[in-house]
Write a protein that holds these residues in place. Structure first.
Motif, PDB file in Angstrom:
ATOM      1  N   LEU A  64       0.828  -1.208   0.000  1.00 52.80           N
ATOM      2  CA  LEU A  64       0.000   0.000   0.000  1.00 52.80           C
ATOM      3  C   LEU A  64       0.862   1.259   0.000  1.00 52.80           C
ATOM      4  O   LEU A  64       0.493   2.277  -0.596  1.00 52.80           O
ATOM      5  CB  LEU A  64      -0.935  -0.018   1.214  1.00 52.80           C
ATOM      6  N   GLN A  65       2.002   1.198   0.655  1.00 54.00           N
ATOM      7  CA  GLN A  65       2.929   2.331   0.649  1.00 54.00           C
ATOM      8  C   GLN A  65       3.396   2.630  -0.779  1.00 54.00           C
ATOM      9  O   GLN A  65       3.519   3.795  -1.184  1.00 54.00           O
ATOM     10  CB  GLN A  65       4.127   2.035   1.552  1.00 54.00           C
ATOM     11  N   ALA A  66       3.631   1.580  -1.556  1.00 47.84           N
ATOM     12  CA  ALA A  66       4.054   1.764  -2.942  1.00 47.84           C
ATOM     13  C   ALA A  66       2.957   2.454  -3.753  1.00 47.84           C
ATOM     14  O   ALA A  66       3.242   3.286  -4.628  1.00 47.84           O
ATOM     15  CB  ALA A  66       4.411   0.412  -3.565  1.00 47.84           C
ATOM     16  N   ILE A  67       1.702   2.131  -3.457  1.00 46.63           N
ATOM     17  CA  ILE A  67       0.581   2.789  -4.142  1.00 46.63           C
ATOM     18  C   ILE A  67       0.553   4.275  -3.779  1.00 46.63           C
ATOM     19  O   ILE A  67       0.378   5.136  -4.640  1.00 46.63           O
ATOM     20  CB  ILE A  67      -0.755   2.123  -3.755  1.00 46.63           C
ATOM     21  N   ARG A  68       0.729   4.558  -2.499  1.00 45.19           N
ATOM     22  CA  ARG A  68       0.710   5.951  -2.038  1.00 45.19           C
ATOM     23  C   ARG A  68       1.833   6.764  -2.680  1.00 45.19           C
ATOM     24  O   ARG A  68       1.623   7.909  -3.093  1.00 45.19           O
ATOM     25  CB  ARG A  68       0.810   5.999  -0.509  1.00 45.19           C
ATOM     26  N   GLU A  69       3.011   6.184  -2.784  1.00 43.71           N
ATOM     27  CA  GLU A  69       4.145   6.892  -3.366  1.00 43.71           C
ATOM     28  C   GLU A  69       3.920   7.212  -4.844  1.00 43.71           C
ATOM     29  O   GLU A  69       4.503   8.150  -5.378  1.00 43.71           O
ATOM     30  CB  GLU A  69       5.425   6.067  -3.189  1.00 43.71           C
ATOM     31  N   ALA A  70       3.059   6.435  -5.503  1.00 43.17           N
ATOM     32  CA  ALA A  70       2.745   6.682  -6.912  1.00 43.17           C
ATOM     33  C   ALA A  70       1.573   7.649  -7.076  1.00 43.17           C
ATOM     34  O   ALA A  70       1.141   7.907  -8.195  1.00 43.17           O
ATOM     35  CB  ALA A  70       2.426   5.361  -7.605  1.00 43.17           C
ATOM     36  N   ASN A  71       1.069   8.169  -5.956  1.00 39.95           N
ATOM     37  CA  ASN A  71      -0.060   9.115  -5.964  1.00 39.95           C
ATOM     38  C   ASN A  71      -1.359   8.490  -6.465  1.00 39.95           C
ATOM     39  O   ASN A  71      -2.178   9.158  -7.098  1.00 39.95           O
ATOM     40  CB  ASN A  71       0.273  10.370  -6.783  1.00 39.95           C
ATOM     41  N   TYR A  72      -1.512   7.213  -6.192  1.00 42.22           N
ATOM     42  CA  TYR A  72      -2.769   6.516  -6.449  1.00 42.22           C
ATOM     43  C   TYR A  72      -3.370   6.094  -5.113  1.00 42.22           C
ATOM     44  O   TYR A  72      -2.692   6.127  -4.074  1.00 42.22           O
ATOM     45  CB  TYR A  72      -2.552   5.286  -7.327  1.00 42.22           C
ATOM     46  N   SER A  73      -4.645   5.696  -5.126  1.00 42.77           N
ATOM     47  CA  SER A  73      -5.329   5.208  -3.928  1.00 42.77           C
ATOM     48  C   SER A  73      -5.784   3.774  -4.164  1.00 42.77           C
ATOM     49  O   SER A  73      -6.143   3.414  -5.294  1.00 42.77           O
ATOM     50  CB  SER A  73      -6.551   6.080  -3.611  1.00 42.77           C
ATOM     51  N   PRO A  74      -5.817   2.958  -3.110  1.00 42.80           N
ATOM     52  CA  PRO A  74      -6.284   1.574  -3.270  1.00 42.80           C
ATOM     53  C   PRO A  74      -7.787   1.464  -3.057  1.00 42.80           C
ATOM     54  O   PRO A  74      -8.393   2.249  -2.318  1.00 42.80           O
ATOM     55  CB  PRO A  74      -5.532   0.846  -2.147  1.00 42.80           C
TER      56      PRO A  74
END
Length: 269
Positions: A64-74
């Motif tokens: 989930l941290q990787a998603i946040r760093e890409a400026n996307y939301s899960p």
């Protein structure tokens, strides 16, 4: 085909991101009960839509941290399968049909109907083929490709007497970035087990967009128009409020909120 009802949710605000998942089930039930074909268009902004299997990666918080760093939301959907990306360049399309009209609609029949629909458009000139792209994200038997690069994935959801054949279509935008996003989620979430345990070893270069395949920028509006040109339909989007106010829709929406509590807590922790 009997005249279809079109429901176009457009780009859905972030606060309503659970809406299309709850609505799909309601429309699928309706299609079966009323023997009524339905077309459903929708988009989400900057979202990685996770399948239930994705929520079981070994190191979920890191993923989930990787998603946040890409400026996307899960967002955790109410079905199996694996993660797919949704943003302003992706069109989500559902062809929702009764399970049985003249004869029962098998799973393969459903997939074939979506492919046949796309092949009735001008995009068919690019020779769209079906077959699993194993190193794409969310690989499946009916991945759709142009020149061996995946442009779309298809899934199905069956509710009562209806079936929703659901496709995400990569129309435009940076598909390589989308692939890197999903790859980074699995790399962080699986670490040394990346590419195993039934999760794909995502290769971003295995996928492309319609725009890149045709070497011209295609808009979401253009693609919708192309898809609808040979389909008898009536635009019933103004009637969506009738479905939103039903008790069943509200319950399914509540179920989506509850399903996502853990993911959201870990994401914002």
């Amino acid at each position: 085909m009997k005249t279809a009802m079109l429901f176009d949710q457009g780009m859905i605000p972030h606060k309503d991101h659970f809406s299309p998942f709850a609505l799909t089930d309601i429309l699928t039930t309706y299609a079966g009960e009323e023997n009524q074909p339905i077309i459903h268009f929708w988009q989400l902004s900057q979202t990685l839509i996770l399948g239930m299997k994705d929520s079981r990666v070994t190191y979920l918080k890191q993923g989930l941290q990787a998603i946040r760093e890409a400026n996307y939301s899960p967002l955790l959907r109410n079905a199996g399968g694996l993660g797919v990306v949704s943003d302003s360049g992706i069109l989500n399309i559902s062809l929702i049909l009764p399970k049985q009209s003249i004869h029962p609609l098998s799973i393969d029949d459903g997939y074939q109907k979506m492919l046949d629909w796309l092949n009735r458009t001008s995009y068919a000139q690019a020779n769209i083929t079906a077959g699993e792209v194993v190193d794409s994200y969310c690989p499946g038997k009916f991945d759709l490709s142009i020149n061996n690069k995946k442009i779309a994935g298809i899934a199905q959801r069956r509710v009562k007497e209806g079936v929703a054949i659901m496709m995400y279509l990569s129309v435009s935008g940076n598909q390589n970035y989308r692939g890197e996003l999903v790859r980074s989620f699995y790399q962080a979430g699986l670490e040394e087990a990346f590419g195993t345990l039934g999760y794909p070893a995502v290769n971003p270069t295995s996928m492309t967009t319609l725009s890149d395949a045709f070497d011209k920028i295609l808009s979401i509006a253009e693609v919708k128009e192309e898809l609808l040109q040979n389909i008898p339909f009536t635009n019933e989007t103004d009637r969506l409020s009738e479905f939103y106010t039903t008790e069943e829709y509200q319950q399914r929406l509540k179920n989506m909120y509850q399903r996502n509590i853990g993911i959201q807590e870990d994401f914002y922790d």
